[in-house]
Design a protein around this motif. Sequence first.
Motif, PDB file in Angstrom:
ATOM      1  N   ALA A 183       0.745  -1.195  -0.046  1.00  0.00           N
ATOM      2  CA  ALA A 183      -0.008   0.178   0.039  1.00  0.00           C
ATOM      3  C   ALA A 183       0.894   1.203  -0.006  1.00  0.00           C
ATOM      4  CB  ALA A 183      -0.966  -0.050   1.423  1.00  0.00           C
ATOM      5  N   VAL A 184       1.947   1.319   0.857  1.00  0.00           N
ATOM      6  CA  VAL A 184       2.963   2.331   0.752  1.00  0.00           C
ATOM      7  C   VAL A 184       3.256   2.518  -0.639  1.00  0.00           C
ATOM      8  CG1 VAL A 184       4.943   3.082   1.956  1.00  0.00           C
ATOM      9  CG2 VAL A 184       3.358   1.951   3.178  1.00  0.00           C
ATOM     10  N   VAL A 185       3.660   1.332  -1.260  1.00  0.00           N
ATOM     11  CA  VAL A 185       4.493   1.628  -2.697  1.00  0.00           C
ATOM     12  C   VAL A 185       3.616   2.119  -3.606  1.00  0.00           C
ATOM     13  CG1 VAL A 185       5.066   0.030  -4.556  1.00  0.00           C
ATOM     14  CG2 VAL A 185       6.069  -0.558  -2.348  1.00  0.00           C
ATOM     15  N   THR A 186       2.163   1.801  -3.367  1.00  0.00           N
ATOM     16  CA  THR A 186       0.917   2.361  -4.383  1.00  0.00           C
ATOM     17  C   THR A 186       0.880   3.958  -4.208  1.00  0.00           C
ATOM     18  OG1 THR A 186      -0.186   0.269  -4.149  1.00  0.00           O
ATOM     19  CG2 THR A 186      -1.495   2.051  -4.716  1.00  0.00           C
ATOM     20  N   ILE A 187       1.106   4.266  -2.790  1.00  0.00           N
ATOM     21  CA  ILE A 187       0.941   5.764  -2.561  1.00  0.00           C
ATOM     22  C   ILE A 187       2.113   6.327  -3.334  1.00  0.00           C
ATOM     23  CG2 ILE A 187       0.709   7.460  -0.805  1.00  0.00           C
ATOM     24  CD1 ILE A 187      -0.880   5.339   0.657  1.00  0.00           C
ATOM     25  N   LEU A 188       3.177   5.652  -2.893  1.00  0.00           N
ATOM     26  CA  LEU A 188       4.431   6.420  -3.494  1.00  0.00           C
ATOM     27  C   LEU A 188       4.323   6.689  -4.973  1.00  0.00           C
ATOM     28  CD1 LEU A 188       7.153   5.022  -1.308  1.00  0.00           C
ATOM     29  CD2 LEU A 188       6.307   7.368  -1.212  1.00  0.00           C
ATOM     30  N   ILE A 189       3.836   5.670  -5.786  1.00  0.00           N
ATOM     31  CA  ILE A 189       3.891   5.639  -7.153  1.00  0.00           C
ATOM     32  C   ILE A 189       2.840   6.479  -7.444  1.00  0.00           C
ATOM     33  CG2 ILE A 189       2.863   4.196  -9.173  1.00  0.00           C
ATOM     34  CD1 ILE A 189       4.124   1.784  -7.774  1.00  0.00           C
ATOM     35  N   TRP A 190       1.799   6.475  -6.919  1.00  0.00           N
ATOM     36  CA  TRP A 190       0.697   7.725  -7.234  1.00  0.00           C
ATOM     37  C   TRP A 190       1.195   9.153  -7.064  1.00  0.00           C
ATOM     38  CZ3 TRP A 190      -2.079  11.124  -4.097  1.00  0.00           C
ATOM     39  CH2 TRP A 190      -2.931  11.756  -4.725  1.00  0.00           C
ATOM     40  N   GLY A 191       1.847   9.237  -5.840  1.00  0.00           N
ATOM     41  CA  GLY A 191       2.417  10.639  -5.616  1.00  0.00           C
ATOM     42  C   GLY A 191       3.597  11.383  -6.606  1.00  0.00           C
ATOM     43  N   ALA A 192       4.241  10.030  -7.033  1.00  0.00           N
ATOM     44  CA  ALA A 192       5.240  10.548  -8.044  1.00  0.00           C
ATOM     45  C   ALA A 192       4.734  10.859  -9.411  1.00  0.00           C
ATOM     46  CB  ALA A 192       6.305   9.086  -8.111  1.00  0.00           C
ATOM     47  N   ALA A 193       3.712  10.047  -9.431  1.00  0.00           N
ATOM     48  CA  ALA A 193       2.940  10.366 -11.091  1.00  0.00           C
ATOM     49  C   ALA A 193       2.163  11.860 -10.842  1.00  0.00           C
ATOM     50  CB  ALA A 193       1.839   9.331 -11.118  1.00  0.00           C
ATOM     51  N   GLN A 194       1.879  12.199  -9.610  1.00  0.00           N
ATOM     52  CA  GLN A 194       1.163  13.418  -9.663  1.00  0.00           C
ATOM     53  C   GLN A 194       2.372  14.457  -9.885  1.00  0.00           C
ATOM     54  OE1 GLN A 194      -2.155  13.790  -9.142  1.00  0.00           O
ATOM     55  NE2 GLN A 194      -2.227  11.812  -9.393  1.00  0.00           N
ATOM     56  N   VAL A 195       3.408  14.449  -9.252  1.00  0.00           N
ATOM     57  CA  VAL A 195       4.534  15.278  -9.214  1.00  0.00           C
ATOM     58  C   VAL A 195       5.119  15.469 -10.841  1.00  0.00           C
ATOM     59  CG1 VAL A 195       6.831  15.850  -8.705  1.00  0.00           C
ATOM     60  CG2 VAL A 195       5.263  15.090  -6.955  1.00  0.00           C
ATOM     61  N   ILE A 196       5.244  14.189 -11.273  1.00  0.00           N
ATOM     62  CA  ILE A 196       5.557  14.097 -12.786  1.00  0.00           C
ATOM     63  C   ILE A 196       4.614  14.761 -13.682  1.00  0.00           C
ATOM     64  CG2 ILE A 196       6.303  12.745 -14.609  1.00  0.00           C
ATOM     65  CD1 ILE A 196       7.604  10.780 -12.543  1.00  0.00           C
ATOM     66  N   GLY A 197       3.628  14.640 -13.293  1.00  0.00           N
ATOM     67  CA  GLY A 197       2.408  15.041 -14.138  1.00  0.00           C
ATOM     68  C   GLY A 197       2.340  16.627 -14.036  1.00  0.00           C
ATOM     69  N   LYS A 198       2.392  16.968 -12.741  1.00  0.00           N
ATOM     70  CA  LYS A 198       2.355  18.652 -12.362  1.00  0.00           C
ATOM     71  C   LYS A 198       3.450  19.321 -13.211  1.00  0.00           C
ATOM     72  CE  LYS A 198       1.627  21.860  -8.531  1.00  0.00           C
ATOM     73  NZ  LYS A 198       1.625  21.833  -7.341  1.00  0.00           N
ATOM     74  N   ASN A 199       4.896  18.832 -13.222  1.00  0.00           N
ATOM     75  CA  ASN A 199       5.942  19.112 -13.694  1.00  0.00           C
ATOM     76  C   ASN A 199       5.963  19.357 -15.254  1.00  0.00           C
ATOM     77  OD1 ASN A 199       6.976  19.783 -11.236  1.00  0.00           O
ATOM     78  ND2 ASN A 199       8.401  17.995 -11.158  1.00  0.00           N
ATOM     79  N   ALA A 200       5.128  18.481 -15.741  1.00  0.00           N
ATOM     80  CA  ALA A 200       5.013  18.364 -17.352  1.00  0.00           C
ATOM     81  C   ALA A 200       4.219  19.253 -17.807  1.00  0.00           C
ATOM     82  CB  ALA A 200       4.558  16.866 -17.826  1.00  0.00           C
ATOM     83  N   LYS A 201       2.955  19.445 -16.975  1.00  0.00           N
ATOM     84  CA  LYS A 201       2.242  20.753 -17.433  1.00  0.00           C
ATOM     85  C   LYS A 201       2.713  21.968 -17.264  1.00  0.00           C
ATOM     86  CE  LYS A 201      -2.098  17.960 -16.116  1.00  0.00           C
ATOM     87  NZ  LYS A 201      -3.145  17.702 -15.043  1.00  0.00           N
ATOM     88  N   GLU A 202       3.593  22.148 -16.458  1.00  0.00           N
ATOM     89  CA  GLU A 202       4.080  23.651 -16.098  1.00  0.00           C
ATOM     90  C   GLU A 202       5.303  23.900 -17.319  1.00  0.00           C
ATOM     91  OE1 GLU A 202       5.423  23.465 -12.114  1.00  0.00           O
ATOM     92  OE2 GLU A 202       3.395  23.641 -11.367  1.00  0.00           O
ATOM     93  N   ALA A 203       5.970  22.930 -17.904  1.00  0.00           N
ATOM     94  CA  ALA A 203       6.892  23.124 -18.589  1.00  0.00           C
ATOM     95  C   ALA A 203       6.474  23.267 -19.985  1.00  0.00           C
ATOM     96  CB  ALA A 203       7.782  21.714 -18.838  1.00  0.00           C
TER      97      ALA A 203
END
Length: 143
Positions: free
Chosen positions: A123-143
């Motif tokens: 479950a921790v791995v799932t949350i970390l993957i989801w969080g990383a995807a959110q950060v990567i997606g947010k950075n990709a939109k801002e670039a």
Amino acid sequence: MRMKTINETVEARLYRMGYTLRDVRILVRNQLYLAAASCIAAAGLGWMMPWLFDFAAGALLITFNFSSLARFAQHLVHKREGAISRLLLGFYGRLLLTGLALLALIAWGNAVVGALLAGLSTAVVTILIWGAAQVIGKNAKEA
């Protein structure tokens, strides 16, 4: 069947089951994938590595708890009265059941504790993957 189609099918089923928030559906979907992958690995390789069964048992236990808590938590936003007591009752009920299941697995099933804990950590791995995807997606939109 393509992965996108599989994801849409699983998410549609989760929506019908009461997971109304998209992010919650994605978290539960990814946890279900991890639990399914661990069960498939245990079924295929468990004869060589018996601890995989313990890992899969831990992953299934945490998937049950994680999905139940996620479904209930999203409804807390709308229900104000009695929400805390219902949350505590549900949480402690699941905690009791999880403790009994772990006791049974360790005491009578001779499960490997490290493998059980690793399965519970999915479950921790799932949350970390989801969080990383959110950060990567947010950075990709801002670039």
